[in-house]
Design an enzyme around this catalytic site. Structure first.
Site, PDB file in Angstrom:
ATOM      1  N   LYS A   1      18.004 -13.693  51.530  1.00 52.94           N
ATOM      2  CA  LYS A   1      18.890 -12.798  52.267  1.00 52.94           C
ATOM      3  C   LYS A   1      19.378 -13.443  53.561  1.00 52.94           C
ATOM      4  CE  LYS A   1      17.831  -8.344  52.586  1.00 52.94           C
ATOM      5  NZ  LYS A   1      18.724  -7.198  52.401  1.00 52.94           N
TER       6      LYS A   1
ATOM      7  N   GLY B   1      13.187  -4.576  46.035  1.00 50.77           N
ATOM      8  CA  GLY B   1      12.409  -3.382  46.336  1.00 50.77           C
ATOM      9  C   GLY B   1      10.921  -3.610  46.522  1.00 50.77           C
TER      10      GLY B   1
ATOM     11  N   MET C   1       9.380  -5.351  48.898  1.00 49.39           N
ATOM     12  CA  MET C   1       8.913  -5.345  50.279  1.00 49.39           C
ATOM     13  C   MET C   1       9.728  -4.329  51.066  1.00 49.39           C
ATOM     14  SD  MET C   1       8.089  -9.322  50.712  1.00 49.39           S
ATOM     15  CE  MET C   1       9.681  -9.783  50.136  1.00 49.39           C
TER      16      MET C   1
ATOM     17  N   HIS D   1      16.313   1.529  41.502  1.00 50.25           N
ATOM     18  CA  HIS D   1      15.185   0.621  41.329  1.00 50.25           C
ATOM     19  C   HIS D   1      14.838   0.421  39.852  1.00 50.25           C
ATOM     20  CE1 HIS D   1      10.826  -0.204  41.042  1.00 50.25           C
ATOM     21  NE2 HIS D   1      11.147  -1.122  41.936  1.00 50.25           N
TER      22      HIS D   1
ATOM     23  N   ARG E   1       3.884 -27.869   2.361  1.00 50.03           N
ATOM     24  CA  ARG E   1       2.501 -28.289   2.579  1.00 50.03           C
ATOM     25  C   ARG E   1       1.634 -27.869   1.399  1.00 50.03           C
ATOM     26  NH1 ARG E   1      -0.658 -25.829   7.515  1.00 50.03           N
ATOM     27  NH2 ARG E   1      -0.827 -24.059   6.103  1.00 50.03           N
TER      28      ARG E   1
ATOM     29  N   GLU F   1      -3.450 -32.958  12.621  1.00 49.32           N
ATOM     30  CA  GLU F   1      -4.008 -31.760  13.235  1.00 49.32           C
ATOM     31  C   GLU F   1      -5.496 -31.894  13.516  1.00 49.32           C
ATOM     32  OE1 GLU F   1      -3.352 -28.362  10.641  1.00 49.32           O
ATOM     33  OE2 GLU F   1      -3.532 -29.591   8.855  1.00 49.32           O
TER      34      GLU F   1
ATOM     35  N   THR G   1      -0.379 -28.282  15.751  1.00 52.26           N
ATOM     36  CA  THR G   1      -1.020 -28.102  17.067  1.00 52.26           C
ATOM     37  C   THR G   1      -1.939 -26.884  17.115  1.00 52.26           C
ATOM     38  OG1 THR G   1       1.072 -27.119  17.718  1.00 52.26           O
ATOM     39  CG2 THR G   1       0.638 -29.360  18.478  1.00 52.26           C
TER      40      THR G   1
ATOM     41  N   ASP H   1      -4.345 -26.219  14.700  1.00 52.49           N
ATOM     42  CA  ASP H   1      -5.657 -26.794  14.395  1.00 52.49           C
ATOM     43  C   ASP H   1      -6.025 -27.890  15.390  1.00 52.49           C
ATOM     44  OD1 ASP H   1      -7.030 -25.548  12.224  1.00 52.49           O
ATOM     45  OD2 ASP H   1      -5.305 -26.065  10.981  1.00 52.49           O
TER      46      ASP H   1
ATOM     47  N   CYS I   1       4.741 -28.477  13.934  1.00 52.22           N
ATOM     48  CA  CYS I   1       4.943 -27.209  13.251  1.00 52.22           C
ATOM     49  C   CYS I   1       3.913 -26.154  13.642  1.00 52.22           C
ATOM     50  CB  CYS I   1       4.987 -27.400  11.739  1.00 52.22           C
ATOM     51  SG  CYS I   1       3.432 -28.012  11.081  1.00 52.22           S
TER      52      CYS I   1
END
Ligand code: PEP
Ligand code: MG
Length: 898
Positions: free
Chosen positions: A25, A103, A105, A479, A643, A770, A792, A794, A856
């Protein structure tokens, strides 16, 4: 040391670049002065002083002198003197942190009014009513902010001094049979001020100060203290704002929008913050102070014809009432937006026909608006494409992908009430009436709607926990509206028909009474409120041209590819619509749970010898072939990583006696034999047990069947002239020898299918990385594998030794004690797990520089993790379909701003 920065009449000590020191401000007030925009003179006490005060509970010795010096400059410009009996200067005291905390403060207006200065101001203003109105506002704000909050007095809910004073005013209005504050007479206001002061003395055990300097320093200190107020601290925790920034304090000469009919006050946005449309948009109130607009006690008028809502359409606009001033305001808003190159949220006051700007800051906007503004500003040439991309964040995308109410059901539902559409999307939940209840119900796993007369910053924790927010009062800049918009939450405000009883914990609206716990549905896009629950439906992003455009821009700036995790043609199709460039993980285990398939699977598992096992598993071949055919076709010509079977086999077997006996009957095997087989499959720690490629090593016929299904589906599609690239992925590899074992089976099967079909098939064989051992030996694995995909989930489990299924039992303690900063299954632990990823990439590419590498695990959809994977040099991330747009954007942002 200079801690006080003056601004006024074309001269400012600071500028927009001083945000850290002067707060947003203060820095922007200085900047507006530098731009020649009319701003009431004042000065800013820097954030350094806030930190100084927090540490020592005292101010530096010369602060008072600096304040006095700046105050003198303000007095000179205004031709008024602070505390002077004949011609008093009044000031406002406002907080202003580096980042806007709307809002959170405190603000105190009209500081400097005392029994001695009141007569002087009456003579000067020739408006006794205005002076006492200003005085009662000062008393209310000062009592609330300085004498209660800063004094750490904690009243019961609904018993705060501000509420008490408001109730006194309401009963006075009732007694006088008036509905508007402005209809109270001078005598009423005088009486009100006296009752206020005696109530304050009785409640807070101290007197409202009748000395301007006590008011000034009380106010300054209270604003500094409000930095560590409960609601400011919880807001910072939610928004990740550091607690050591501190706030600045702005002291500025008062200008009055409530001095008569040629006065007004308003809040506006240089573009519509709810839609992003390039329209000057705002609200104003004649003869009012700024807090009247923000507090939502009166329904504000539209600023111009473009700001008309249904509710305000009969109220006159500023454009109509004060066309000349509106013209000036319009020029200034354009100047500010061009200068800052972003949508501004501005506050203004008109005093006796003179326009003053009180604030400008980058305006908060919802997701849809952020995207539209970024796209249009880039098209207008106001910003370049890179800035446009940085203006949109993952939450914006998340928000526009948020569900809306099912339109058909909504159409048939009776509208219970209507308010203003403050935060888009739909929300259904059980009604609660306090922020604390919202939080605790949410913790109990309930979906809640917080219903309030109006929200205040004290409610933020409950608003955060709610699905949606409904208020009885307030406008689009109230608000509730600001906070909800900032979070992209569904919100309806100003639903005037709502009567709330906090005692009864009930609401009545248009003849219907609803109690706490009853269901309510809101449409935050049109403001409608419905009794009960309405289902939500997904958003059609195809029709959102701004979304499409920002994605197009993102794609032209990114190198990291984005794939999806999908194991059905429907999901694959959905992900393609979101821009996925292939499947990074197709988990095949989900395909075996259909009733017809599960029995073949079970037969296979309990088979005692290879012949029987093979017989059983071959029953699954046609199903698998069909699955792969559908998925490969849906993704063609993009690659699809399939897989091989990963989870431990007992997951497919029944657990209770009834089911076991049914299966024994079905398979025509004795119950004991089946029980013995199930017993044999039991593992103490199945996550580290007989799963992943270990299954394929023990039961190669599983790998054979899956490979056959993949290649036969591929051959069929190739014959249909499709470009098909399957990538067969071996799970949970720790040693290259495991991989070699599986790869041989896969390659053999490819040869067999090629011979059988006479079709040339292209494919790759690669592995999940993994396990830590896979990272450590990635160089060896890379000699054999054609691609890596980091699992990631495992990898986090096995690196930390945290069970991915059981972390919930201790994670809250770990987060509370700051032992870990964030759930490592949500955002990658760069230091540990990330280090292994880097090692895997370096070792793998050391052997095979062209090795294709992706990720993955769930982290593939987390923006922070995506940045890390970009930096680590991965070729792609793969995530769930609904995260694909976020991954595309983040990939581009990582490229632009590493
Ligand atoms: C992983 O472990 O990261 C992974 C993607 O596989 P899953 O979650 O199926 O174990
Ligand atoms: Mg895994």
């Amino acid at each position: 040391m200079n801690d006080v920065y003056f601004f006024g009449e074309g001269k400012a000590d600071g500028s927009a670049s001083d945000k850290n020191l002067l707060g947003g401000k203060g820095a922007n007030l200085a900047e507006m002065i530098n731009l020649g925009i009319p701003v009431p003179p004042g000065f800013t006490i820097s954030t350094d002083i806030c930190r100084y005060y927090m540490e020592r509970d005292a101010y530096p010795d010369d602060l008072e002198n600096q304040v006095q010096h700046s105050l003198k400059q303000v007095e000179k410009i205004m031709g008024q003197t602070f505390g002077n009996f004949d011609n008093p200067l009044l000031v406002s005291i406002r907080s202003g942190a580096r980042k806007s905390m709307p809002g959170m403060m405190e603000t105190i207006l009209n500081v400097g009014l005392t029994s001695k200065t009141i007569p002087g101001l009456i003579t000067k203003s020739k408006d006794e009513r205005f002076v006492y109105d200003a005085y009662r506002r000062l008393i209310t704000m000062y009592a609330d902010v300085v004498m209660e909050k800063a004094a750490c007095i904690k009243p019961q809910e609904g018993e705060g001094i501000r509420e008490k004073l408001d109730k006194i005013m309401e009963s006075l209005k009732n007694r006088e049979s008036v509905t508007r504050d402005g209809d109270l007479s001078i005598e009423n206001l005088k009486e009100l001020c006296d009752i206020y002061k005696s109530t304050i003395k009785k409640t807070l055990k101290s007197e409202f100060p009748d000395d301007p300097n006590t008011q000034l320093w009380g106010g300054i200190t209270a604003v500094f203290k409000s930095w560590n107020g409960k609601r400011a601290v919880s807001y910072r925790n939610i928004e990740n704002i550091p607690h050591d920034w501190g706030t600045a304090v702005n002291i500025q000469s008062m200008v009055f929008g409530n001095m008569g009919d040629n006065c007004a006050t308003g809040v506006a946005f240089t573009r519509n913050p709810a839609t992003g449309k390039n329209n000057f948009y705002g609200e104003w109130l004649p003869n009012a102070q700024g807090e009247d607009v923000v507090a939502g006690l009166r329904t504000p008028n539209p600023l111009n014809h473009m700001s008309c809502s249904n509710k305000a359409k009969n109220l006159p606009s500023l454009e109509e009432i004060m066309p000349e001033i509106y013209g000036k305001l319009d020029t200034i808003q354009k100047q500010l937006e061009t200068h800052y190159r972003d949508m501004q949220d501005i506050e203004f006051t008109i005093q006796n026909g003179h326009l003053w700007m009180l604030q400008t800051r980058v305006g908060k906007r919802n997701g849809a608006a952020a995207i539209r503004m970024a796209v249009e500003m880039a098209e207008e040439g106001l910003i370049d494409e890179k800035i446009a991309l940085m203006r949109v964040n993952s939450d914006d995308l998340d928000e526009i992908m948020h569900p809306m109410l099912d339109k058909k059901v909504e159409k048939q539902s009776k509208i219970l009430a209507a308010g203003l559409p403050a935060g888009p999307g739909g929300g259904s939940g059980q009604i609660v009436f306090t922020a604390d209840d919202a939080e605790s119900w949410h913790k109990d796993g309930k979906q809640v709607i917080l219903v309030r007369s109006e929200t205040s910053p004290e409610d933020v924790h409950g608003m955060f926990a709610s699905e949606a927010i409904l208020t009885a009062r307030g406008g689009m800049t109230s608000h509730a509206a600001l906070v909800a918009r900032g979070w992209g939450k569904c919100c309806v405000v100003g639903c005037a028909d709502l009567q709330i009883s906090l005692q009864e914990k009930s609401l009545s609206v248009n003849g219907i009474t609803l109690n706490e716990g009853d269901w309510l549905t809101l449409n935050g896009s049109n403001g409608n409120v419905y009794n009960g629950q309405i289902p939500l439906e997904a958003v059609n992003l195809k029709k959102n041209k701004y979304f499409q455009k920002i994605m197009e821009i993102a794609d032209s700036h990114r190198k990291l590819l984005v794939r999806t995790n999908a194991d059905s043609p429907g999901d694959a199709q959905q992900a393609r619509e979101f821009g996925a460039e292939g499947i990074g993980l197709c988990r095949t285990e989900h395909m075996f749970f259909d009733p017809e398939r599960i029995s073949a699977m079970q037969e296979m598992i309990i088979a005692e010898n290879e012949t029987n096992r093979r017989k059983a598993i071959m029953k699954l071949l046609p199903y698998q072939r069909g699955d792969f055919y559908g998925i490969l076709k849906a993704m063609a010509p993009y690659p699809v990583t399939i897989r091989l079977l990963d989870p431990p086999l007992h997951e497919f077997l029944p657990q209770d006696d009834d089911q076991i006996s049914r299966l024994a009957n079905e398979l025509n095997v004795p119950m004991e034999a089946l029980n013995a087989r199930i017993e044999k499959l039991h593992e103490q720690n199945p996550m580290l047990g007989h799963r992943g490629c270990r299954l394929g090593v023990s039961f190669p016929e599983i790998t054979e069947m899956q490979a056959r299904a993949i290649f036969e589906a591929t051959a069929q599609l190739v014959q249909e002239n499709k470009i098909i690239l399957p990538e067969v992925m071996v799970p949970l590899v720790g040693s290259v020898t495991e991989f070699i074992h599986q790869k041989e089976i896969i390659d053999n099967m490819a040869e067999i299918v090629k011979k059988e079909t006479g079709v040339e098939i292209e494919y790759l064989v690669g592995t999940m990385i993994e396990l830590p051992r896979a990272c450590a030996t990635a160089d060896k694995i890379a000699e054999e594998a054609q691609f890596f995909s980091f699992g990631t989930n495992d990898l986090t489990q096995t690196t930390y030794g945290f069970s991915r299924d059981d972390i919930g039992s201790f994670l809250p303690d770990y987060l509370n004690h700051k032992i870990i900063p964030i759930d490592p299954f949500q955002s990658i632990d760069q230091e540990g797990v990330g280090c292994l990823v880097k090692m895997g990439v370096e070792k793998g590419r050391g052997v095979n520089p062209k090795l294709k590498i992706g990720i993955c695990g769930e982290h593939g959809g987390d923006p922070k993790s995506i940045r890390f994977f970009h930096e680590t040099g991965l070729d792609y991330v793969s995530c769930s379909p609904f995260r694909v747009p976020i991954a595309r954007l983040t990939a581009a942002q990582s490229e632009i701003n590493p």
